[in-house]
Design a protein around this motif. Sequence first.
Motif, PDB file in Angstrom:
ATOM      1  N   LEU A  81      44.080   6.167  66.755  1.00 12.32           N
ATOM      2  CA  LEU A  81      44.091   4.625  66.606  1.00 12.32           C
ATOM      3  C   LEU A  81      44.447   4.078  65.167  1.00 12.32           C
ATOM      4  O   LEU A  81      45.259   3.195  65.078  1.00 12.32           O
ATOM      5  N   ALA A  82      43.812   4.845  64.086  1.00 13.58           N
ATOM      6  CA  ALA A  82      43.948   4.413  62.790  1.00 13.58           C
ATOM      7  C   ALA A  82      45.360   4.706  62.338  1.00 13.58           C
ATOM      8  O   ALA A  82      46.075   3.963  61.778  1.00 13.58           O
ATOM      9  N   CYS A  85      47.340   2.335  63.978  1.00 15.96           N
ATOM     10  CA  CYS A  85      47.191   0.751  63.107  1.00 15.96           C
ATOM     11  C   CYS A  85      47.925   0.683  61.910  1.00 15.96           C
ATOM     12  O   CYS A  85      48.451  -0.385  61.830  1.00 15.96           O
ATOM     13  N   PHE A  89      50.945  -2.048  61.809  1.00  9.79           N
ATOM     14  CA  PHE A  89      50.698  -3.409  61.268  1.00  9.79           C
ATOM     15  C   PHE A  89      50.852  -3.442  59.631  1.00  9.79           C
ATOM     16  O   PHE A  89      51.303  -4.312  58.944  1.00  9.79           O
ATOM     17  N   TRP A  90      50.869  -2.030  59.196  1.00  9.69           N
ATOM     18  CA  TRP A  90      51.190  -1.799  57.673  1.00  9.69           C
ATOM     19  C   TRP A  90      52.716  -1.753  57.428  1.00  9.69           C
ATOM     20  O   TRP A  90      53.198  -2.238  56.631  1.00  9.69           O
ATOM     21  N   GLN A  97      52.397  -0.677  67.150  1.00 10.39           N
ATOM     22  CA  GLN A  97      51.762  -2.007  67.438  1.00 10.39           C
ATOM     23  C   GLN A  97      51.387  -1.750  68.791  1.00 10.39           C
ATOM     24  O   GLN A  97      50.152  -2.267  69.243  1.00 10.39           O
ATOM     25  N   PHE A 100      48.790   0.620  69.761  1.00 14.76           N
ATOM     26  CA  PHE A 100      47.493   0.448  69.437  1.00 14.76           C
ATOM     27  C   PHE A 100      46.815  -0.789  70.247  1.00 14.76           C
ATOM     28  O   PHE A 100      45.768  -0.664  70.658  1.00 14.76           O
ATOM     29  N   PHE A 104      43.146   0.518  71.749  1.00 18.30           N
ATOM     30  CA  PHE A 104      42.274   0.007  70.935  1.00 18.30           C
ATOM     31  C   PHE A 104      41.279  -0.436  72.144  1.00 18.30           C
ATOM     32  O   PHE A 104      40.177  -0.163  72.155  1.00 18.30           O
TER      33      PHE A 104
END
Length: 168
Positions: A81-82, A85, A89-90, A97, A100, A104
């Motif tokens: 999940l990290a 993410c 999103f970064w 996205q 996730f 999540f």
Amino acid sequence: MEVIDLRSFSNLWFWIALAVMWSTASHWVLGVPYDMVGRAARMGGESEADLEDMVRINVNRLLYIAAEAGLWITAIGTFMLAALCVAGFWFGVEFAQALFLLGFPMSLVGLLSLRSAHVIRARSLSGPDLRRRLTRHRIGVQAIGMVAIFITALWGMYQNMVVGPFGG
């Protein structure tokens, strides 16, 4: 390629998968089809015994898996999940996205299921108390699903309307 859009939030298959995922999650409560809860309430007897047996089997299975591999599942799930993410999103990877936003909320459902399983076993729930707990669990799953679908829809509209097909 202009006819077929392969981006996640503008792809009909993503939205179908989202709807099927949440429909399935709210129908199968701790691995038991929710219609069994209603049937047990209406008919009692053998239907009630079947419900209690299925819940007992699935609760024992879930708690056994959590006891044996819970740490590994938590570590790998958190890492995945990290990673999704950060990538989504970064770095702006739309597919990450989308994954996730699917994964999540389902991890929250998994935690809710584990909590419900612990409560059912600790209190040795049966009959109306068991049905009440399963109904509360289902309402919790549906609440998580409604919030997740809303956030996913908002993010998808933002991606489709503001960011656009070429990343802004």
